[in-house]
Design an enzyme around this catalytic site. Structure first.
Site, PDB file in Angstrom:
ATOM      1  N   ASP A  36     -15.794  34.682  18.091  1.00  0.00           N
ATOM      2  CA  ASP A  36     -14.837  34.458  19.234  1.00  0.00           C
ATOM      3  C   ASP A  36     -13.787  33.773  18.968  1.00  0.00           C
ATOM      4  OD1 ASP A  36     -15.419  31.560  20.075  1.00  0.00           O
ATOM      5  OD2 ASP A  36     -17.452  32.384  19.373  1.00  0.00           O
TER       6      ASP A  36
ATOM      7  N   ASP B 125     -13.181  30.743  20.425  1.00  0.00           N
ATOM      8  CA  ASP B 125     -13.342  29.161  20.738  1.00  0.00           C
ATOM      9  C   ASP B 125     -12.807  29.472  22.261  1.00  0.00           C
ATOM     10  OD1 ASP B 125     -15.059  27.180  20.317  1.00  0.00           O
ATOM     11  OD2 ASP B 125     -13.155  26.143  20.134  1.00  0.00           O
TER      12      ASP B 125
END
Length: 299
Positions: free
Chosen positions: A216, A218
């Site tokens: 991802d 973050d």
């Protein structure tokens, strides 16, 4: 395992699987074994076997089924169990969040630096009664890193060589302010598990390298929703097959007989022990026989 300058090493490859990696496919002569250490029990039994004739030892970092959170992992027991099992080289696989636009979910990063922001973990095998200070200026083995990069590119995997992994305590993900702070420091990825794992591997004189698998962005990225467990798990599962392919490519290369590590990882304790022999705690000496016996026996 003792390493002398003129000794040809038969490598034993250790694999530490992070989130989503709880087994290694394709191993022959597979056997799960419990390994007790002076530091307690590791996260799980260790899986012993051979891949293309190369001896391998696999440990699921969080245990099979992921019952152990990052801050409660017994890092000392995990690395000691690897050392006790004869492991010479560790490839650590870790799920991380990206802190750079050019490192999207699904990207692999062969890390070369860490910033350790953890605070609730035992970080050394040494202590009162037997003091040592090892250098972690360059905390990852560049020899293994070379093999990982070459193998990943050969498989056509999206990979970047080099980057800083900031290790946070967790178990919560970052706040947006923290995420932006880490970006301002020039960090590439953020995760929760590779410290003190890497420091302990250095103390144990085991060559160690990390493949950080991005799940991802973050929470720093504009227009990117706050990280959820569901999205992390989804990308993590898609990363797992690429990680398995990488492992299958890397092990035959790392498993070739070799001279001692040219980067010196397997001799990290050469001048690190500070406590004079007469001042050493016998109990500490006993506990550290597996980790530091190579140098303790000579002084």
């Amino acid at each position: 395992m003792s390493v002398e300058a003129n000794e040809l090493i038969e490598p034993v490859i250790g694999l530490i699987g992070g989130s989503g990696l709880y087994d290694i496919e394709g191993l022959e002569d597979k056997e799960w074994r419990r390994v007790e250490t002076p530091w307690g029990a590791p996260s799980d039994a260790l899986l012993f076997g051979r891949l293309d004739g190369v001896r391998c030892v696999f440990l699921p970092r969080h245990g099979r089924g992921h019952p152990i959170p990052p801050s409660e992992l017994n890092y000392r027991a995990n690395i000691s169990a690897m050392k006790q099992s004869g492991v010479t080289d560790i490839v650590s696989l870790s799920a991380v969040g990206s802190l750079k636009e050019e490192l999207p979910p699904g990207h692999f990063v062969v890390i070369d630096q860490f910033i350790d922001r953890t605070f609730a973990r035992e970080k050394s095998f040494f202590g009162t009664g037997l003091v040592a200070h090892v250098s972690v200026a360059d905390p990852l083995c560049p020899r293994i890193g070379d093999v990982l990069e070459t193998s990943a590119r050969g498989l056509g995997l999206p990979v970047t060589r080099g980057g800083t992994y900031i290790v946070m305590e967790g178990p919560q993900f970052s706040t947006r302010a923290e995420s932006n702070l880490y970006r301002s420091w020039g960090c590439s990825v953020v995760g929760m598990t590779n410290m003190p794992e890497a420091k302990l591997a250095r103390e144990a004189e085991i060559c160690y390298a990390t493949v950080a698998m991005v799940t991802d962005y973050d929470c720093w990225r504009e227009g990117h929703d706050a990280v959820t467990v569901e999205e992390v798990v989804g990308v993590m599962m898609s990363n797992a097959e690429n990680a398995r392919n990488l492992i299958r490519a890397v092990i035959p290369v790392l498993g070739q007989g070799r001279d001692p590590c040219w980067a010196g990882c397997d001799r990290a304790l050469e001048h690190a022990v500070m406590t004079a022999p007469a001042a050493r705690d016998p109990e500490m000496v006993s506990r550290l026989t597996v980790i530091a016996g190579r140098v303790l026996d000579r002084t």
